[in-house]
Design a protein around this motif. Sequence first.
Motif, PDB file in Angstrom:
ATOM      1  N   ILE A  20      44.620  15.040  48.924  1.00 36.73           N
ATOM      2  CA  ILE A  20      44.328  16.472  49.049  1.00 36.73           C
ATOM      3  C   ILE A  20      45.351  17.283  48.254  1.00 36.73           C
ATOM      4  CG2 ILE A  20      44.284  18.415  50.666  1.00 36.73           C
ATOM      5  CD1 ILE A  20      43.043  16.412  52.722  1.00 36.73           C
ATOM      6  N   GLU A  21      46.608  16.919  48.387  1.00 40.43           N
ATOM      7  CA  GLU A  21      47.690  17.600  47.654  1.00 40.43           C
ATOM      8  C   GLU A  21      47.522  17.457  46.143  1.00 40.43           C
ATOM      9  OE1 GLU A  21      51.653  19.519  47.702  1.00 40.43           O
ATOM     10  OE2 GLU A  21      50.094  19.315  49.193  1.00 40.43           O
ATOM     11  N   GLN A  22      46.962  16.332  45.713  1.00 42.61           N
ATOM     12  CA  GLN A  22      46.775  16.069  44.283  1.00 42.61           C
ATOM     13  C   GLN A  22      45.472  16.646  43.731  1.00 42.61           C
ATOM     14  OE1 GLN A  22      49.284  14.629  42.421  1.00 42.61           O
ATOM     15  NE2 GLN A  22      50.308  14.942  44.372  1.00 42.61           N
ATOM     16  N   GLY A  23      44.670  17.291  44.572  1.00 42.06           N
ATOM     17  CA  GLY A  23      43.459  17.936  44.100  1.00 42.06           C
ATOM     18  C   GLY A  23      42.161  17.219  44.433  1.00 42.06           C
ATOM     19  N   VAL A  24      42.247  16.040  45.033  1.00 42.29           N
ATOM     20  CA  VAL A  24      41.045  15.362  45.536  1.00 42.29           C
ATOM     21  C   VAL A  24      40.870  15.908  46.951  1.00 42.29           C
ATOM     22  CG1 VAL A  24      39.938  13.149  46.004  1.00 42.29           C
ATOM     23  CG2 VAL A  24      41.610  13.334  44.142  1.00 42.29           C
ATOM     24  N   ALA A  25      40.305  17.111  47.030  1.00 43.52           N
ATOM     25  CA  ALA A  25      40.451  17.923  48.235  1.00 43.52           C
ATOM     26  C   ALA A  25      39.136  18.233  48.956  1.00 43.52           C
ATOM     27  CB  ALA A  25      41.171  19.217  47.876  1.00 43.52           C
ATOM     28  N   SER A  26      38.160  17.367  48.803  1.00 43.87           N
ATOM     29  CA  SER A  26      36.899  17.540  49.528  1.00 43.87           C
ATOM     30  C   SER A  26      36.475  16.187  50.081  1.00 43.87           C
ATOM     31  CB  SER A  26      35.804  18.081  48.606  1.00 43.87           C
ATOM     32  OG  SER A  26      35.468  17.119  47.622  1.00 43.87           O
ATOM     33  N   VAL A  27      35.631  16.205  51.089  1.00 47.36           N
ATOM     34  CA  VAL A  27      35.153  14.946  51.664  1.00 47.36           C
ATOM     35  C   VAL A  27      34.426  14.118  50.601  1.00 47.36           C
ATOM     36  CG1 VAL A  27      33.615  13.906  53.375  1.00 47.36           C
ATOM     37  CG2 VAL A  27      35.131  15.778  54.043  1.00 47.36           C
ATOM     38  N   PRO A  28      33.494  14.708  49.827  1.00 47.10           N
ATOM     39  CA  PRO A  28      32.844  13.907  48.782  1.00 47.10           C
ATOM     40  C   PRO A  28      33.835  13.364  47.749  1.00 47.10           C
ATOM     41  CG  PRO A  28      31.573  15.891  49.185  1.00 47.10           C
ATOM     42  CD  PRO A  28      32.864  16.041  49.937  1.00 47.10           C
ATOM     43  N   GLY A  29      34.839  14.156  47.410  1.00 45.91           N
ATOM     44  CA  GLY A  29      35.848  13.698  46.458  1.00 45.91           C
ATOM     45  C   GLY A  29      36.642  12.522  46.995  1.00 45.91           C
ATOM     46  N   ILE A  30      37.044  12.595  48.246  1.00 46.96           N
ATOM     47  CA  ILE A  30      37.796  11.502  48.877  1.00 46.96           C
ATOM     48  C   ILE A  30      36.927  10.254  48.964  1.00 46.96           C
ATOM     49  CG2 ILE A  30      38.859  10.745  51.049  1.00 46.96           C
ATOM     50  CD1 ILE A  30      39.810  13.739  51.337  1.00 46.96           C
ATOM     51  N   MET A  31      35.662  10.439  49.329  1.00 45.84           N
ATOM     52  CA  MET A  31      34.733   9.306  49.407  1.00 45.84           C
ATOM     53  C   MET A  31      34.598   8.638  48.041  1.00 45.84           C
ATOM     54  SD  MET A  31      31.741  11.065  51.724  1.00 45.84           S
ATOM     55  CE  MET A  31      30.533   9.902  51.143  1.00 45.84           C
ATOM     56  N   SER A  32      34.422   9.425  47.015  1.00 49.17           N
ATOM     57  CA  SER A  32      34.246   8.900  45.671  1.00 49.17           C
ATOM     58  C   SER A  32      35.507   8.199  45.177  1.00 49.17           C
ATOM     59  CB  SER A  32      33.872  10.039  44.724  1.00 49.17           C
ATOM     60  OG  SER A  32      33.796   9.598  43.402  1.00 49.17           O
ATOM     61  N   PHE A  33      36.654   8.797  45.434  1.00 49.82           N
ATOM     62  CA  PHE A  33      37.927   8.273  44.941  1.00 49.82           C
ATOM     63  C   PHE A  33      38.342   6.990  45.644  1.00 49.82           C
ATOM     64  CE2 PHE A  33      42.445   8.292  43.945  1.00 49.82           C
ATOM     65  CZ  PHE A  33      42.441   8.726  42.628  1.00 49.82           C
ATOM     66  N   GLY A  35      36.215   5.216  48.149  1.00 47.89           N
ATOM     67  CA  GLY A  35      35.131   4.356  48.617  1.00 47.89           C
ATOM     68  C   GLY A  35      34.981   4.358  50.130  1.00 47.89           C
ATOM     69  N   MET A  36      35.742   5.205  50.815  1.00 49.80           N
ATOM     70  CA  MET A  36      35.627   5.226  52.281  1.00 49.80           C
ATOM     71  C   MET A  36      34.362   5.968  52.700  1.00 49.80           C
ATOM     72  SD  MET A  36      38.556   7.876  53.830  1.00 49.80           S
ATOM     73  CE  MET A  36      39.932   7.028  53.142  1.00 49.80           C
ATOM     74  N   PRO A  37      33.801   5.587  53.822  1.00 47.69           N
ATOM     75  CA  PRO A  37      32.598   6.265  54.326  1.00 47.69           C
ATOM     76  C   PRO A  37      32.886   7.724  54.695  1.00 47.69           C
ATOM     77  CG  PRO A  37      32.979   4.195  55.488  1.00 47.69           C
ATOM     78  CD  PRO A  37      34.189   4.455  54.660  1.00 47.69           C
ATOM     79  N   ARG A  38      31.848   8.536  54.679  1.00 46.00           N
ATOM     80  CA  ARG A  38      31.969   9.971  54.986  1.00 46.00           C
ATOM     81  C   ARG A  38      32.663  10.195  56.329  1.00 46.00           C
ATOM     82  NH1 ARG A  38      30.240  14.862  53.690  1.00 46.00           N
ATOM     83  NH2 ARG A  38      28.978  14.126  51.967  1.00 46.00           N
ATOM     84  N   ARG A  39      32.199   9.502  57.349  1.00 50.32           N
ATOM     85  CA  ARG A  39      32.752   9.719  58.693  1.00 50.32           C
ATOM     86  C   ARG A  39      34.242   9.374  58.739  1.00 50.32           C
ATOM     87  NH1 ARG A  39      31.069  12.392  63.313  1.00 50.32           N
ATOM     88  NH2 ARG A  39      32.595  11.815  64.849  1.00 50.32           N
ATOM     89  N   THR A  40      34.640   8.322  58.050  1.00 53.27           N
ATOM     90  CA  THR A  40      36.061   7.944  58.014  1.00 53.27           C
ATOM     91  C   THR A  40      36.873   9.028  57.331  1.00 53.27           C
ATOM     92  OG1 THR A  40      35.463   5.603  57.959  1.00 53.27           O
ATOM     93  CG2 THR A  40      37.704   6.168  57.259  1.00 53.27           C
ATOM     94  N   ALA A  41      36.369   9.544  56.214  1.00 53.74           N
ATOM     95  CA  ALA A  41      37.072  10.621  55.503  1.00 53.74           C
ATOM     96  C   ALA A  41      37.196  11.858  56.392  1.00 53.74           C
ATOM     97  CB  ALA A  41      36.346  10.956  54.205  1.00 53.74           C
ATOM     98  N   GLN A  42      36.111  12.245  57.041  1.00 54.75           N
ATOM     99  CA  GLN A  42      36.128  13.414  57.918  1.00 54.75           C
ATOM    100  C   GLN A  42      37.094  13.220  59.083  1.00 54.75           C
ATOM    101  OE1 GLN A  42      31.920  13.388  58.762  1.00 54.75           O
ATOM    102  NE2 GLN A  42      31.543  15.141  57.428  1.00 54.75           N
TER     103      GLN A  42
END
Length: 97
Positions: A20-33, A35-42
């Motif tokens: 998040i600090e580095q700019g990967v700051a959304s749930v879809p971004g974290i999932m894409s970066f 590979g974690m599932p949406r629920r895990t990211a949330q």
Amino acid sequence: MSISKTKTSFYRRLYVAYLIEQGVASVPGIMSFTGMPRRTAQDTIKSLAELDIHCQFVQEEGARNRTGHYAIVDWGAINKQWIADNLSEIKSTLDYP
């Protein structure tokens, strides 16, 4: 050697806060970066408060829906430089590329 769930959970939270600090700051971004599932990211974002990492959602100006990104407002007792210095170990422990 088996890695405890406590350690992986802790590292996952640190890694998500770092992203998040580095700019990967959304749930879809974290999932894409990662590979974690949406629920895990949330759930991971939601659980940052348990480490006293203050993370807030910043809604894009004029957006009518939940369009926006997350921002780390305060790291609490966590040393974000330690995360950067140990990033390869964290990613290896979590089995992330």
